[in-house]
Design a protein around this motif. Structure first.
Motif, PDB file in Angstrom:
ATOM      1  N   LEU A 356     -14.701  -9.052  52.122  1.00 56.35           N
ATOM      2  CA  LEU A 356     -14.211  -9.423  53.444  1.00 56.35           C
ATOM      3  C   LEU A 356     -13.136 -10.501  53.372  1.00 56.35           C
ATOM      4  CD1 LEU A 356     -17.202  -8.207  53.904  1.00 56.35           C
ATOM      5  CD2 LEU A 356     -17.022  -9.306  56.126  1.00 56.35           C
ATOM      6  N   ASN A 357     -13.524 -11.707  52.987  1.00 53.13           N
ATOM      7  CA  ASN A 357     -12.559 -12.801  52.997  1.00 53.13           C
ATOM      8  C   ASN A 357     -13.043 -13.911  52.099  1.00 53.13           C
ATOM      9  OD1 ASN A 357     -14.273 -14.713  54.631  1.00 53.13           O
ATOM     10  ND2 ASN A 357     -14.056 -13.081  56.148  1.00 53.13           N
ATOM     11  N   ALA A 358     -12.217 -14.905  51.939  1.00 50.80           N
ATOM     12  CA  ALA A 358     -12.565 -16.130  51.215  1.00 50.80           C
ATOM     13  C   ALA A 358     -12.139 -17.313  52.070  1.00 50.80           C
ATOM     14  CB  ALA A 358     -11.886 -16.174  49.847  1.00 50.80           C
ATOM     15  N   GLN A 359     -12.789 -18.447  51.852  1.00 55.50           N
ATOM     16  CA  GLN A 359     -12.504 -19.637  52.641  1.00 55.50           C
ATOM     17  C   GLN A 359     -12.474 -20.856  51.741  1.00 55.50           C
ATOM     18  OE1 GLN A 359     -15.403 -19.974  55.743  1.00 55.50           O
ATOM     19  NE2 GLN A 359     -14.795 -18.073  56.772  1.00 55.50           N
ATOM     20  N   GLY A 360     -11.620 -21.793  52.096  1.00 58.22           N
ATOM     21  CA  GLY A 360     -11.586 -23.087  51.430  1.00 58.22           C
ATOM     22  C   GLY A 360     -11.176 -23.041  49.977  1.00 58.22           C
ATOM     23  N   LEU A 361     -10.294 -22.123  49.597  1.00 57.38           N
ATOM     24  CA  LEU A 361      -9.836 -22.066  48.217  1.00 57.38           C
ATOM     25  C   LEU A 361      -9.002 -23.298  47.886  1.00 57.38           C
ATOM     26  CD1 LEU A 361      -8.841 -18.306  47.831  1.00 57.38           C
ATOM     27  CD2 LEU A 361     -11.018 -19.416  47.327  1.00 57.38           C
ATOM     28  N   SER A 362      -9.021 -23.674  46.627  1.00 57.93           N
ATOM     29  CA  SER A 362      -8.305 -24.873  46.195  1.00 57.93           C
ATOM     30  C   SER A 362      -6.895 -24.511  45.743  1.00 57.93           C
ATOM     31  CB  SER A 362      -9.060 -25.550  45.042  1.00 57.93           C
ATOM     32  OG  SER A 362     -10.363 -25.904  45.441  1.00 57.93           O
ATOM     33  N   PRO A 363      -5.927 -25.408  45.926  1.00 61.10           N
ATOM     34  CA  PRO A 363      -4.573 -25.143  45.416  1.00 61.10           C
ATOM     35  C   PRO A 363      -4.577 -25.126  43.897  1.00 61.10           C
ATOM     36  CG  PRO A 363      -4.743 -27.377  46.272  1.00 61.10           C
ATOM     37  CD  PRO A 363      -6.021 -26.695  46.639  1.00 61.10           C
ATOM     38  N   MET A 364      -3.909 -24.116  43.337  1.00 59.10           N
ATOM     39  CA  MET A 364      -3.861 -23.954  41.900  1.00 59.10           C
ATOM     40  C   MET A 364      -2.551 -24.436  41.288  1.00 59.10           C
ATOM     41  SD  MET A 364      -6.711 -22.674  40.699  1.00 59.10           S
ATOM     42  CE  MET A 364      -7.529 -23.831  41.785  1.00 59.10           C
ATOM     43  N   ARG A 365      -1.496 -24.466  42.077  1.00 57.93           N
ATOM     44  CA  ARG A 365      -0.193 -24.895  41.587  1.00 57.93           C
ATOM     45  C   ARG A 365       0.652 -25.301  42.778  1.00 57.93           C
ATOM     46  NH1 ARG A 365       2.223 -19.645  42.027  1.00 57.93           N
ATOM     47  NH2 ARG A 365       0.523 -18.180  42.344  1.00 57.93           N
ATOM     48  N   THR A 366       1.868 -25.703  42.516  1.00 61.51           N
ATOM     49  CA  THR A 366       2.750 -26.169  43.579  1.00 61.51           C
ATOM     50  C   THR A 366       3.951 -25.252  43.704  1.00 61.51           C
ATOM     51  OG1 THR A 366       3.922 -27.616  42.026  1.00 61.51           O
ATOM     52  CG2 THR A 366       2.061 -28.566  43.242  1.00 61.51           C
ATOM     53  N   GLY A 369       7.012 -28.219  46.323  1.00 61.84           N
ATOM     54  CA  GLY A 369       6.332 -29.483  46.527  1.00 61.84           C
ATOM     55  C   GLY A 369       5.000 -29.404  47.234  1.00 61.84           C
ATOM     56  N   CYS A 370       4.513 -28.198  47.539  1.00 62.04           N
ATOM     57  CA  CYS A 370       3.242 -28.039  48.249  1.00 62.04           C
ATOM     58  C   CYS A 370       2.261 -27.265  47.375  1.00 62.04           C
ATOM     59  CB  CYS A 370       3.445 -27.307  49.574  1.00 62.04           C
ATOM     60  SG  CYS A 370       4.547 -28.152  50.726  1.00 62.04           S
ATOM     61  N   GLY A 371       0.992 -27.645  47.464  1.00 61.93           N
ATOM     62  CA  GLY A 371      -0.031 -26.915  46.738  1.00 61.93           C
ATOM     63  C   GLY A 371      -0.286 -25.555  47.362  1.00 61.93           C
ATOM     64  N   ILE A 372      -0.337 -24.518  46.538  1.00 58.83           N
ATOM     65  CA  ILE A 372      -0.504 -23.153  47.034  1.00 58.83           C
ATOM     66  C   ILE A 372      -1.522 -22.420  46.182  1.00 58.83           C
ATOM     67  CG2 ILE A 372       1.845 -22.976  47.954  1.00 58.83           C
ATOM     68  CD1 ILE A 372       2.454 -21.257  45.431  1.00 58.83           C
ATOM     69  N   THR A 373      -1.975 -21.318  46.703  1.00 57.14           N
ATOM     70  CA  THR A 373      -2.851 -20.385  45.998  1.00 57.14           C
ATOM     71  C   THR A 373      -2.498 -18.980  46.463  1.00 57.14           C
ATOM     72  OG1 THR A 373      -4.688 -21.913  45.694  1.00 57.14           O
ATOM     73  CG2 THR A 373      -5.224 -19.593  45.719  1.00 57.14           C
ATOM     74  N   ASP A 374      -2.351 -18.089  45.509  1.00 60.31           N
ATOM     75  CA  ASP A 374      -2.085 -16.678  45.796  1.00 60.31           C
ATOM     76  C   ASP A 374      -3.285 -15.872  45.309  1.00 60.31           C
ATOM     77  OD1 ASP A 374       0.456 -17.404  46.677  1.00 60.31           O
ATOM     78  OD2 ASP A 374       1.294 -17.239  44.674  1.00 60.31           O
ATOM     79  N   PRO A 375      -4.356 -15.804  46.090  1.00 64.41           N
ATOM     80  CA  PRO A 375      -5.617 -15.252  45.579  1.00 64.41           C
ATOM     81  C   PRO A 375      -5.677 -13.733  45.663  1.00 64.41           C
ATOM     82  CG  PRO A 375      -5.941 -16.079  47.777  1.00 64.41           C
ATOM     83  CD  PRO A 375      -4.513 -16.364  47.436  1.00 64.41           C
ATOM     84  N   TYR A 376      -6.393 -13.171  44.720  1.00 61.92           N
ATOM     85  CA  TYR A 376      -6.793 -11.775  44.774  1.00 61.92           C
ATOM     86  C   TYR A 376      -8.180 -11.670  44.156  1.00 61.92           C
ATOM     87  CZ  TYR A 376      -5.271 -11.701  39.859  1.00 61.92           C
ATOM     88  OH  TYR A 376      -5.109 -11.972  38.524  1.00 61.92           O
ATOM     89  N   CYS A 377      -8.903 -10.625  44.508  1.00 59.82           N
ATOM     90  CA  CYS A 377     -10.290 -10.454  44.072  1.00 59.82           C
ATOM     91  C   CYS A 377     -10.366  -9.280  43.105  1.00 59.82           C
ATOM     92  CB  CYS A 377     -11.198 -10.209  45.279  1.00 59.82           C
ATOM     93  SG  CYS A 377     -12.958 -10.138  44.872  1.00 59.82           S
ATOM     94  N   VAL A 378     -11.177  -9.433  42.070  1.00 59.19           N
ATOM     95  CA  VAL A 378     -11.388  -8.399  41.059  1.00 59.19           C
ATOM     96  C   VAL A 378     -12.881  -8.126  40.973  1.00 59.19           C
ATOM     97  CG1 VAL A 378     -11.128  -7.753  38.631  1.00 59.19           C
ATOM     98  CG2 VAL A 378      -9.346  -9.091  39.758  1.00 59.19           C
ATOM     99  N   ALA A 379     -13.247  -6.848  40.930  1.00 62.86           N
ATOM    100  CA  ALA A 379     -14.641  -6.441  40.762  1.00 62.86           C
ATOM    101  C   ALA A 379     -14.708  -5.390  39.668  1.00 62.86           C
ATOM    102  CB  ALA A 379     -15.230  -5.910  42.067  1.00 62.86           C
ATOM    103  N   LYS A 380     -15.780  -5.446  38.896  1.00 60.62           N
ATOM    104  CA  LYS A 380     -15.943  -4.519  37.766  1.00 60.62           C
ATOM    105  C   LYS A 380     -17.356  -3.967  37.774  1.00 60.62           C
ATOM    106  CE  LYS A 380     -17.134  -6.193  33.879  1.00 60.62           C
ATOM    107  NZ  LYS A 380     -18.405  -5.456  33.647  1.00 60.62           N
ATOM    108  N   SER A 393       0.054 -17.582  49.402  1.00 58.28           N
ATOM    109  CA  SER A 393       0.034 -18.900  50.061  1.00 58.28           C
ATOM    110  C   SER A 393      -1.039 -18.978  51.130  1.00 58.28           C
ATOM    111  CB  SER A 393       1.421 -19.212  50.662  1.00 58.28           C
ATOM    112  OG  SER A 393       2.406 -19.180  49.664  1.00 58.28           O
ATOM    113  N   SER A 394      -2.257 -18.627  50.758  1.00 59.99           N
ATOM    114  CA  SER A 394      -3.354 -18.642  51.719  1.00 59.99           C
ATOM    115  C   SER A 394      -4.601 -19.204  51.065  1.00 59.99           C
ATOM    116  CB  SER A 394      -3.634 -17.224  52.237  1.00 59.99           C
ATOM    117  OG  SER A 394      -4.752 -17.220  53.089  1.00 59.99           O
ATOM    118  N   PHE A 395      -5.203 -20.194  51.725  1.00 60.70           N
ATOM    119  CA  PHE A 395      -6.477 -20.734  51.269  1.00 60.70           C
ATOM    120  C   PHE A 395      -7.656 -20.054  51.957  1.00 60.70           C
ATOM    121  CE2 PHE A 395      -3.470 -24.374  50.905  1.00 60.70           C
ATOM    122  CZ  PHE A 395      -3.424 -24.412  49.519  1.00 60.70           C
ATOM    123  N   ASN A 396      -7.373 -19.212  52.943  1.00 63.80           N
ATOM    124  CA  ASN A 396      -8.415 -18.457  53.646  1.00 63.80           C
ATOM    125  C   ASN A 396      -7.987 -16.990  53.755  1.00 63.80           C
ATOM    126  OD1 ASN A 396     -10.189 -20.823  54.566  1.00 63.80           O
ATOM    127  ND2 ASN A 396      -8.190 -21.378  55.409  1.00 63.80           N
TER     128      ASN A 396
END
Length: 724
Positions: A356-366, A369-380, A393-396
């Motif tokens: 469904l979704n994720a919430q409150g992810l932490s910034p992994m890089r900048t 000048g701003c902390g960002i995260t480009d998340p994706y989910c993997v399942a095996k 660029s989404s923490f949620n």
């Protein structure tokens, strides 16, 4: 040209978003056992709250469900409905020429799709140097775009006339189809998303969702038997001859032949992991310890002469499809089938996962000048890997994607992880860290309960693993080969699944030394033995008469068991049945998940974490390595003492009959002779009663000194005095 593009509808219901923010989510790296937990959503909370328990959530699901029993791929009934604006660009005709009058052959047209502040391009030629663009367009009102709900028939593309920037109709037409649909639309998987661009600037393909199939792995067994008529140098009287086998980047060799002549023999098996299609070359070379036995190629000018050898190697090669290629850890296994499809059994059910979704992810890089995260989910699970689309660029992030797997064994594990361009890890060299929460919906549907129960009576692995078992060294080496092959193949896919992601999902570094894991395993052993320890304490309380009423009751029960021995086994099973029935109230209501307390990751000293994340070979300075080495020696000394004590007790037991101590052995043999006569003459009930009542005698009749049998046993000799 043809292209499919989808842009996520930016108009969301605020009240629905507030409800979504209250949805509880699950730990980002779930390894959950699939034992049939129907349609549940779970969450873990951040480590600051000391709460990593899964909790059930109640999001609004089923928005993408299709009507009736008819399904298109997955029904998307485990995720929330998301609206997308779809544009399918097919082709164009009679496009206007440029102002300089060049012919159409010099045109390199492409289509740009814009929705609000989102835009995307179709495929086109990059070389547009010194060319004047002719901009023509088609404009739609969003409220006039038709809505399509699967399984409606696909919308047929239509020709639309073009207009310039001034809104004037111009020559040319564009064929396309537009509609508003959901993620259940069959065009969703192949569409390009306008709300995402490349992480590395290497194209939008890097962010699309993808289903991967890991390659079909085989065990290749090479039985090296013998060689004949080898040509060996005259100065080699005792050659050390062996066979070296190379397959890809894996090299194995046999032991040195015990026959020191031109016809050595080995009869040794070497095993490799290979994947379909079989691309690598297999090279066998017979060598001795110092000199290669391969005949050199002699070059005379441009002509080359090759001297042929009469030497031969006798070997047997086979693909062992009766094994399951052990490419995962035993406790993380998601697939236990044999390689050969002829040995596969029918599936027992279907596993469905809604991400469904994720919430409150932490910034992994900048970025800028701003902390960002480009998340994706993997399942095996099994051979099927899935990767959701990347939300930039989404923490949620909201994925709302659903996938299915066939299940062949209920005692298997699905692994789920959330990653960034840089990996998201819970445990870092700085300690356990909250990096976010993920919300999942899981459903296991079985076709027959009888088939699932029948699986518990079958062997866990294919029969070849028991008829011709592999050694621990072979299993570890072959698992490493399999992991490298799968990581290499999946990294070549489009979009690629990075090697470090594959290795992290397979927990490839779990066999490395870690004090934290050692402590966790010690705690697990203590937990397993806690029941026996509790029984021992209870029996010690009976023997010391701490509760006289309970002790008298145990005496009566014991006397009944002695008089009626048939009650012993039946009573044991009744007690076990009652205990299991009593524990039904405290049964687990949620699937198992990553447990921070069990992993001993709550309060880990900094140095121990630094050691766990150290490279191999080690990289710290000498003082840190020396300190760790001394600590290992201290731990090893305690383990050595325990192992030595266990060896002493075992050797003393065997030395009762070995005549190592003639006097002790003679006394023990006389005791055995007398005991055999006494036990033959006296009824068993009397002997058992005397021994039981003596064991549970009152403390007034006990001595604090060790008993005679214990003193006798401790005086027996062991091999400790023979050690240096």
């Amino acid at each position: 040209m043809s292209n499919q593009t989808s842009g996520q509808n930016q108009k969301r219901n605020p009240s629905k978003n507030q409800n979504n923010n209250q949805n509880q989510t699950a730990n980002h790296n779930q390894k959950a056992n699939q034992n049939g937990y129907p349609n549940q959503n779970f969450t873990t909370y951040p480590p600051e709250n000391e709460d990593f328990n899964l909790k059930e959530t109640k999001p609004t699901l089923g928005g993408g469900r299709v009507t009736g029993n008819d399904r298109l791929g997955t029904a998307f009934d485990l995720v929330e409905q998301m609206h997308y604006f779809y544009v399918r660009v097919v082709k164009a005709k009679e496009l206007p020429l440029k102002k300089d009058g060049n012919d159409k052959g010099n045109l390199h047209p492409f289509v740009e799709v814009q929705l609000g502040n989102l835009e995307g391009l179709t495929l086109h030629f990059e070389d547009r140097t010194n060319q004047e663009l002719v901009i023509v367009m088609v404009v739609f009102e969003i409220n006039e775009v038709p809505k399509r709900v699967p399984p409606d028939s696909p919308l047929a593309p239509q020709w639309y006339w073009l207009e310039n920037k001034k809104g004037e109709k111009v020559k040319g037409e564009l064929m396309l189809a537009v509609w508003i649909g959901t993620q259940a639309d069959e065009a969703f998987q192949e569409a390009l998303h306008l709300d995402a661009t490349s992480v590395n600037g290497d194209g939008v393909a890097n962010i699309k969702s993808k289903v991967y199939l890991s390659p079909r792995l085989w065990y290749l067994r090479i039985n090296v038997i013998e060689a004949q008529e080898l040509q060996i140098g005259n100065n080699m009287q005792q050659p050390e001859i062996y066979v070296r086998i190379t397959l890809g980047n894996v090299v194995l060799r046999t032991k040195n032949s015990l026959i020191k002549n031109v016809c050595p023999s080995w009869n040794e098996d070497l095993m490799f992991v290979v994947a379909e299609p079989f691309e690598d070359q297999l090279v066998l070379s017979v060598e001795d310890k110092w000199y290669s036995l391969e005949k050199e190629v002699v070059s005379e000018g441009r002509n080359k002469k090759v001297s042929k050898l009469n030497s031969k190697v006798h070997s047997r090669l086979s693909f062992d499809g009766g094994y399951h290629v052990l490419d995962e850890l035993a406790h993380y296994s998601s697939d236990l089938k044999a390689t050969s499809k002829e040995l596969w059994k029918p599936s027992i059910g279907v596993l469905e996962l809604g991400i469904l979704n994720a919430q409150g992810l932490s910034p992994m890089r900048t970025r800028d000048g701003c902390g960002i995260t480009d998340p994706y989910c993997v399942a095996k699970y099994g051979q099927k890997w899935i990767r959701t689309r990347t939300i930039l660029s989404s923490f949620n992030p909201k994925w709302n994607e659903q996938y299915t797997w066939e299940v062949f064994d209920p005692c298997t594990v699905i692994t789920i992880g959330v990653f960034d361009y840089c990996n998201l890890q819970v445990l870092t060299p700085a300690g356990v860290k909250k990096i976010g929460e993920i919300q999942l919906a899981v459903r296991f549907s079985c076709s027959s309960l009888f088939n699932i129960l029948a699986m518990y009576s079958q062997t866990l692995l294919p029969t070849m693993h028991y008829l011709h078992p592999l050694t621990y060294y072979q299993i570890d080496n072959l698992r490493h080969q399999a992991t490298q092959i799968v990581a290499m193949r999946l990294s070549r896919a489009e979009p690629p699944l990075r090697r470090e992601v594959v290795e992290y999902m397979r927990d490839a570094g779990s066999n490395l030394w870690s004090i934290r894991r050692s402590k966790a395993n010690y705690a697990r052993i203590a937990g397993v033995l806690s029941g026996l320890i509790a029984i021992r304490k209870w029996f010690n309380g009976i023997c010391t008469w701490k509760n006289p009423f309970a002790t008298v009751l145990v005496h009566i029960i014991f006397f009944l068991f002695v008089c009626f021995p048939r009650l012993i086994l039946s009573s044991i099973f009744v007690v076990v049945f009652l205990m299991g029935t009593w524990n039904y109230r405290m049964r687990p209501r949620k699937p198992p998940h990553m447990d921070i307390k069990l992993s001993q990751a709550e309060r880990v000293p900094w140095d121990e974490l630094d050691e766990e994340f150290d490279t191999l070979p080690t990289s710290p300075h000498n003082d840190a390595v020396r300190m760790r080495y001394d600590r290992l020696r201290s731990i090893g000394s305690r383990m050595q003492a325990v192992a030595g004590d266990l060896a002493n007790q075992g050797e003393r037991f065997y030395n009762l009959l070995s005549w190592r101590d003639p006097r002790a052995t003679a006394v023990f043999l006389i005791f055995c002779l007398v005991a055999s006569i006494v036990l033959y003459v006296i009824p068993f009930e009397v002997v058992a009663s005397v021994m039981g009542f003596y064991t549970m005698r009152h403390p007034k009749f006990r001595e604090k000194l060790p008993s005679v049998p214990l003193s006798f046993f401790r005086r027996l000799s062991a091999k400790t005095d023979s050690l240096l």
